[in-house]
Design a protein around this motif. Structure first.
Motif, short mmCIF file in Angstrom:
data_model
loop_
_atom_site.label_atom_id
_atom_site.label_comp_id
_atom_site.label_asym_id
_atom_site.label_seq_id
_atom_site.Cartn_x
_atom_site.Cartn_y
_atom_site.Cartn_z
N ASN A 114 18.58 7.17 -38.78
CA ASN A 114 20.02 8.04 -39.15
C ASN A 114 20.41 7.08 -40.72
N TYR A 139 18.04 1.78 -20.01
CA TYR A 139 18.20 0.22 -19.95
C TYR A 139 19.43 0.00 -20.81
N ASP A 183 23.67 -3.63 -35.02
CA ASP A 183 22.92 -3.15 -33.39
C ASP A 183 22.87 -5.02 -32.95
N ILE A 184 22.58 -4.83 -31.45
CA ILE A 184 22.89 -5.67 -30.80
C ILE A 184 21.30 -6.76 -30.68
N ASN A 185 20.68 -5.89 -30.54
CA ASN A 185 19.03 -6.76 -30.78
C ASN A 185 18.18 -6.20 -31.89
N SER A 222 14.77 -2.21 -31.80
CA SER A 222 14.04 -1.05 -32.43
C SER A 222 14.09 -0.79 -33.57
N GLY A 257 22.15 -1.67 -23.37
CA GLY A 257 21.73 -2.79 -24.83
C GLY A 257 21.42 -3.92 -25.28
N ILE A 263 25.97 2.39 -22.26
CA ILE A 263 26.72 0.99 -22.10
C ILE A 263 27.02 1.50 -20.49
C1 LIG Z 1 19.65 5.00 -27.30
S1 LIG Z 1 19.92 3.86 -28.70
C2 LIG Z 1 20.21 4.68 -30.01
C3 LIG Z 1 20.22 4.29 -31.28
C4 LIG Z 1 20.37 5.12 -32.87
N1 LIG Z 1 22.03 5.12 -32.48
C5 LIG Z 1 19.86 6.85 -32.47
O1 LIG Z 1 20.94 7.34 -32.00
O2 LIG Z 1 18.93 6.40 -32.71
C6 LIG Z 1 21.34 2.84 -28.17
C7 LIG Z 1 21.43 1.69 -28.89
O3 LIG Z 1 22.81 1.28 -28.90
C8 LIG Z 1 22.67 -0.10 -29.07
N2 LIG Z 1 23.64 -1.06 -28.24
C9 LIG Z 1 24.23 -1.29 -26.75
N3 LIG Z 1 25.00 -1.83 -27.27
C10 LIG Z 1 25.51 -1.88 -28.30
C11 LIG Z 1 26.86 -2.78 -28.37
N4 LIG Z 1 28.17 -2.88 -27.38
N5 LIG Z 1 27.17 -2.67 -29.44
C12 LIG Z 1 25.91 -2.15 -30.35
N6 LIG Z 1 25.10 -1.60 -30.47
C13 LIG Z 1 24.52 -1.57 -28.91
C14 LIG Z 1 21.39 -0.33 -28.38
O4 LIG Z 1 20.53 -1.94 -28.78
C15 LIG Z 1 20.77 0.86 -28.62
O5 LIG Z 1 19.77 0.40 -30.16
#
Ligand SMILES: C[S@@+](CC[C@H](N)C(=O)[O-])C[C@H]1O[C@@H](n2cnc3c(N)ncnc32)[C@H](O)[C@@H]1O
Length: 260
Positions: free
Chosen positions: A101, A9, A119-121, A124, A11, A167
């Motif tokens: 974390n 997916y 976060d952008i949504n 989670s 983000g 990303i």
């Molecule tokens: C695989 S999860 C990791 C979450 C957390 N950092 C962890 O270690 O459990 C990736 C997260 O990055 C966020 N994300 C993706 N692109 C982003 C962006 N441009 N800015 C902020 N968050 C973003 C997603 O929404 C998602 O919650």
């Protein structure tokens, strides 16, 4: 569907919830994750398992993989963590996901008033609130927005775990790193981790992996290209998150500095 397909997916909100991998079911995984989180002292009222099971059966779990690893933070294994805990400045968890974390930082005594999780949504983050039942206590630490809402030099530490890997677009990654750079004070530290491939592997995302799987050189050039210096990268595996040494996959932990 392979276990890692749940990584597939960006983000942005997925159009519909993903499926659990073969052999994994919502009832079983929910039970496992609740037991794991009870070990942190979270108490579930009678019937809570059933309530969550009905909710997530009805709505689906947006990211089954995230449910499966919930309650297993990684920040505390990071090679920079002990130094981060001693810091006196503000920390941004940039792409915080469930907030595992953030909760680990609080458990380890990092003052909550110096933590911001972005976060952008909400997908989670809300899953984390459901499982830890701490929305009331810590919701003020979380910010969600489509655009990066922080001004220059607001943080001394930026933590980024498993975000680069979701990303897909290079330009978006450059923007993400430029935001991290801008949000840091001069001399501030960006540390975190991303999914990678060991030496000699071919860097091409496959259908089962996250959209971005970086070689060490690619990680180096992204970070130095964004202006960061004093880069340390450590190659690790993380079995609870299904990253073992199979197929040359790894986690790259990094720590780098915005020049003073
Ligand atoms: C695989 S999860 C990791 C979450 C957390 N950092 C962890 O270690 O459990 C990736 C997260 O990055 C966020 N994300 C993706 N692109 C982003 C962006 N441009 N800015 C902020 N968050 C973003 C997603 O929404 C998602 O919650």
């Amino acid at each position: 569907m392979n276990i890692q397909s749940a990584y597939n997916y960006s983000g942005m909100p997925a159009p519909k919830p993903l499926r659990f991998p073969p052999g994994k079911t919502l009832p079983e995984e929910l039970s496992i994750v609740m037991k794991r989180i009870e070990a942190y002292g979270v108490v579930y009222p009678d019937g809570y398992y059933q309530t969550l099971l009905e909710k997530y059966t009805r709505e689906g779990v947006r990211y089954p993989h995230i449910l499966m690893i919930l309650g297993q933070p990684r920040i505390n294994n990071h090679f920079y963590y002990s130094r981060a805990l001693k810091g006196t400045g503000r920390l941004l968890d940039y792409g915080c996901g469930t907030g595992d974390n953030v909760r680990q930082l609080i458990r380890d005594g990092f003052p909550r008033e110096r933590i911001t999780a972005f976060d952008i949504n909400w997908a989670s983050i809300n899953l984390g609130f459901d499982l830890y039942r701490d929305r009331e206590e810590i919701h003020d630490l979380f910010t969600v927005s489509d655009t990066f809402p922080f001004g220059p030099a607001e943080f001394d530490l930026v933590y980024s775990a498993s975000v680069f890997q979701v990303i897909a677009e290079d330009e978006e990654l450059r923007n993400y790193l430029a935001n991290a750079w801008s949000a840091l004070t001069p001399g501030g530290i960006l540390f975190g981790s991303t999914f990678g491939l060991g030496e000699g592997a071919i860097s091409s995302p496959n259908e089962w992996g996250p959209p971005r799987v970086m070689l060490r050189e690619q990680l180096t050039s992204s970070l130095t290209g964004a202006g960061f210096t004093c880069l340390d990268i450590v190659q690790r595996y993380h079995v609870p998150h299904y990253v073992t040494d199979r197929d040359n996959k790894c986690v790259f932990e990094f720590c780098t500095k915005k020049p003073a």
